[in-house]
Design a protein around this motif. Structure first.
Motif, PDB file in Angstrom:
ATOM      1  N   ARG A  58     -21.847 -31.787 -36.018  1.00 37.19           N
ATOM      2  CA  ARG A  58     -21.927 -30.384 -35.583  1.00 37.19           C
ATOM      3  C   ARG A  58     -22.315 -29.472 -36.750  1.00 37.19           C
ATOM      4  NH1 ARG A  58     -17.406 -32.035 -32.552  1.00 37.19           N
ATOM      5  NH2 ARG A  58     -15.958 -31.235 -34.110  1.00 37.19           N
ATOM      6  N   LYS A  59     -21.836 -29.783 -37.935  1.00 40.89           N
ATOM      7  CA  LYS A  59     -22.038 -28.913 -39.101  1.00 40.89           C
ATOM      8  C   LYS A  59     -23.451 -28.991 -39.658  1.00 40.89           C
ATOM      9  CE  LYS A  59     -19.979 -27.952 -43.625  1.00 40.89           C
ATOM     10  NZ  LYS A  59     -18.878 -28.299 -44.536  1.00 40.89           N
ATOM     11  N   TYR A  60     -24.059 -30.182 -39.675  1.00 39.89           N
ATOM     12  CA  TYR A  60     -25.361 -30.368 -40.307  1.00 39.89           C
ATOM     13  C   TYR A  60     -26.442 -30.648 -39.267  1.00 39.89           C
ATOM     14  CZ  TYR A  60     -22.660 -30.720 -44.566  1.00 39.89           C
ATOM     15  OH  TYR A  60     -21.811 -30.455 -45.606  1.00 39.89           O
ATOM     16  N   ALA A  61     -27.540 -29.947 -39.367  1.00 42.55           N
ATOM     17  CA  ALA A  61     -28.690 -30.172 -38.495  1.00 42.55           C
ATOM     18  C   ALA A  61     -29.634 -31.129 -39.220  1.00 42.55           C
ATOM     19  CB  ALA A  61     -29.392 -28.854 -38.191  1.00 42.55           C
ATOM     20  N   ALA A  62     -29.364 -32.411 -39.103  1.00 39.61           N
ATOM     21  CA  ALA A  62     -30.158 -33.416 -39.812  1.00 39.61           C
ATOM     22  C   ALA A  62     -31.509 -33.612 -39.159  1.00 39.61           C
ATOM     23  CB  ALA A  62     -29.411 -34.747 -39.841  1.00 39.61           C
ATOM     24  N   ARG A  63     -32.529 -33.861 -39.973  1.00 43.91           N
ATOM     25  CA  ARG A  63     -33.855 -34.170 -39.438  1.00 43.91           C
ATOM     26  C   ARG A  63     -33.892 -35.582 -38.890  1.00 43.91           C
ATOM     27  NH1 ARG A  63     -38.207 -32.775 -43.786  1.00 43.91           N
ATOM     28  NH2 ARG A  63     -36.751 -33.920 -45.050  1.00 43.91           N
ATOM     29  N   ALA A  64     -32.976 -36.448 -39.346  1.00 44.79           N
ATOM     30  CA  ALA A  64     -32.903 -37.822 -38.843  1.00 44.79           C
ATOM     31  C   ALA A  64     -31.447 -38.242 -38.824  1.00 44.79           C
ATOM     32  CB  ALA A  64     -33.700 -38.770 -39.731  1.00 44.79           C
ATOM     33  N   GLU A  65     -31.095 -39.050 -37.852  1.00 46.67           N
ATOM     34  CA  GLU A  65     -29.751 -39.609 -37.762  1.00 46.67           C
ATOM     35  C   GLU A  65     -29.855 -41.099 -37.521  1.00 46.67           C
ATOM     36  OE1 GLU A  65     -27.000 -37.805 -35.104  1.00 46.67           O
ATOM     37  OE2 GLU A  65     -27.452 -35.763 -35.787  1.00 46.67           O
ATOM     38  N   VAL A  66     -28.893 -41.840 -38.047  1.00 42.00           N
ATOM     39  CA  VAL A  66     -28.785 -43.273 -37.826  1.00 42.00           C
ATOM     40  C   VAL A  66     -27.394 -43.548 -37.281  1.00 42.00           C
ATOM     41  CG1 VAL A  66     -28.735 -45.545 -38.912  1.00 42.00           C
ATOM     42  CG2 VAL A  66     -30.422 -43.854 -39.648  1.00 42.00           C
ATOM     43  N   ASP A  67     -27.315 -44.192 -36.140  1.00 42.31           N
ATOM     44  CA  ASP A  67     -26.029 -44.571 -35.565  1.00 42.31           C
ATOM     45  C   ASP A  67     -25.579 -45.863 -36.238  1.00 42.31           C
ATOM     46  OD1 ASP A  67     -23.855 -45.343 -34.073  1.00 42.31           O
ATOM     47  OD2 ASP A  67     -24.801 -44.921 -32.142  1.00 42.31           O
ATOM     48  N   ALA A  68     -24.539 -45.775 -37.052  1.00 40.75           N
ATOM     49  CA  ALA A  68     -24.052 -46.919 -37.814  1.00 40.75           C
ATOM     50  C   ALA A  68     -22.817 -47.539 -37.170  1.00 40.75           C
ATOM     51  CB  ALA A  68     -23.758 -46.482 -39.244  1.00 40.75           C
ATOM     52  N   ALA A  69     -22.663 -47.363 -35.871  1.00 42.21           N
ATOM     53  CA  ALA A  69     -21.515 -47.921 -35.159  1.00 42.21           C
ATOM     54  C   ALA A  69     -21.433 -49.430 -35.399  1.00 42.21           C
ATOM     55  CB  ALA A  69     -21.617 -47.628 -33.671  1.00 42.21           C
ATOM     56  N   GLY A  70     -20.218 -49.903 -35.648  1.00 41.99           N
ATOM     57  CA  GLY A  70     -20.005 -51.333 -35.872  1.00 41.99           C
ATOM     58  C   GLY A  70     -20.311 -51.772 -37.285  1.00 41.99           C
ATOM     59  N   ARG A  71     -20.602 -50.822 -38.169  1.00 36.46           N
ATOM     60  CA  ARG A  71     -20.956 -51.175 -39.547  1.00 36.46           C
ATOM     61  C   ARG A  71     -20.030 -50.461 -40.521  1.00 36.46           C
ATOM     62  NH1 ARG A  71     -25.447 -51.040 -36.452  1.00 36.46           N
ATOM     63  NH2 ARG A  71     -26.904 -52.748 -36.678  1.00 36.46           N
ATOM     64  N   CYS A  72     -20.020 -50.938 -41.732  1.00 36.12           N
ATOM     65  CA  CYS A  72     -19.237 -50.328 -42.810  1.00 36.12           C
ATOM     66  C   CYS A  72     -20.174 -49.486 -43.665  1.00 36.12           C
ATOM     67  CB  CYS A  72     -18.572 -51.399 -43.651  1.00 36.12           C
ATOM     68  SG  CYS A  72     -17.599 -50.754 -45.015  1.00 36.12           S
ATOM     69  N   LEU A  73     -19.784 -48.280 -43.967  1.00 33.31           N
ATOM     70  CA  LEU A  73     -20.584 -47.358 -44.766  1.00 33.31           C
ATOM     71  C   LEU A  73     -19.978 -47.254 -46.160  1.00 33.31           C
ATOM     72  CD1 LEU A  73     -22.871 -45.236 -44.749  1.00 33.31           C
ATOM     73  CD2 LEU A  73     -21.194 -43.610 -43.888  1.00 33.31           C
ATOM     74  N   LEU A  74     -20.799 -47.450 -47.169  1.00 28.76           N
ATOM     75  CA  LEU A  74     -20.355 -47.345 -48.550  1.00 28.76           C
ATOM     76  C   LEU A  74     -21.168 -46.259 -49.239  1.00 28.76           C
ATOM     77  CD1 LEU A  74     -20.319 -51.179 -49.237  1.00 28.76           C
ATOM     78  CD2 LEU A  74     -18.339 -49.743 -48.761  1.00 28.76           C
ATOM     79  N   PRO A  75     -20.832 -44.987 -48.995  1.00 32.67           N
ATOM     80  CA  PRO A  75     -21.653 -43.915 -49.578  1.00 32.67           C
ATOM     81  C   PRO A  75     -21.583 -43.949 -51.094  1.00 32.67           C
ATOM     82  CG  PRO A  75     -19.697 -42.999 -48.546  1.00 32.67           C
ATOM     83  CD  PRO A  75     -19.704 -44.462 -48.251  1.00 32.67           C
ATOM     84  N   GLY A  76     -22.720 -43.741 -51.673  1.00 33.45           N
ATOM     85  CA  GLY A  76     -22.815 -43.756 -53.123  1.00 33.45           C
ATOM     86  C   GLY A  76     -24.004 -42.929 -53.541  1.00 33.45           C
ATOM     87  N   LEU A  77     -24.886 -43.514 -54.282  1.00 31.86           N
ATOM     88  CA  LEU A  77     -26.064 -42.810 -54.755  1.00 31.86           C
ATOM     89  C   LEU A  77     -27.168 -42.954 -53.725  1.00 31.86           C
ATOM     90  CD1 LEU A  77     -25.854 -44.105 -58.383  1.00 31.86           C
ATOM     91  CD2 LEU A  77     -25.069 -41.908 -57.525  1.00 31.86           C
ATOM     92  N   VAL A  78     -27.460 -41.871 -53.032  1.00 36.50           N
ATOM     93  CA  VAL A  78     -28.486 -41.902 -51.981  1.00 36.50           C
ATOM     94  C   VAL A  78     -29.735 -41.228 -52.475  1.00 36.50           C
ATOM     95  CG1 VAL A  78     -29.039 -41.172 -49.651  1.00 36.50           C
ATOM     96  CG2 VAL A  78     -26.762 -41.936 -50.182  1.00 36.50           C
TER      97      VAL A  78
END
Length: 157
Positions: free
Chosen positions: A137-157
């Motif tokens: 809701r907060k961010y109007a992203a130009r692209a989204e990826v549904d990562a359901a069922g996966r583990c996310l390891l945010p780091g250096l993007v």
């Protein structure tokens, strides 16, 4: 197969983005590099398959930590723009420590998983990691990826 820069990729990591294409940069260890699976089964390649106008440059290197991944970004990708929101990860692990700053040294053991998570990114920087619904809701992203069922390891993007 490795590209000229030595990364496991069938494409070179150079040149401007093709018109109408967004670029996601991935940094990480053997999970990101896709150790033990063909390129087509790495999560970065799956992102490319799921989002038609996104290309992924996978800088994953087995056996590396965040310090080496930062150096990889600094050496190879610092000036490469990208915009992407990855959301709905079943679990996210992050070293963000809140007001006290990032979890470092002995504090890394304090990391805990965040369920139903998202990471919002813009211009090559992580803006925020948190629950999926509020971030979507907060961010109007130009692209989204549904990562359901996966583990996310945010780091250096």
């Amino acid at each position: 197969m490795a590209n000229a820069a030595g990364f496991r990729s069938e494409r070179e990591f150079e040149g401007p983005r093709p018109p109408g294409t967004r670029r996601a940069l991935l940094f990480g260890d053997s999970y990101t590099a896709g150790e033990g699976v063909p390129n087509a089964q790495r999560f970065g390649d799956l992102i490319e398959q799921a989002v038609s106008d996104v290309e992924v440059w996978n800088y994953g290197l087995p056996g590396t930590g965040t310090d080496q991944q930062y150096l990889t970004w600094r050496e190879f990708a610092r000036d490469t723009p990208c915009d992407l929101l990855v959301h709905s990860a079943s679990v996210a692990w992050t070293m963000a420590g809140g007001p006290a700053g990032p979890l470092a040294g002995s504090r890394q053991g304090e990391a805990s998983p965040l369920a139903a998570a998202a990471v919002a990114c813009s211009s090559g920087r992580i803006l925020e990691v948190g629950p999926s619904d509020p971030l979507r809701r907060k961010y109007a992203a130009r692209a989204e990826v549904d990562a359901a069922g996966r583990c996310l390891l945010p780091g250096l993007v």
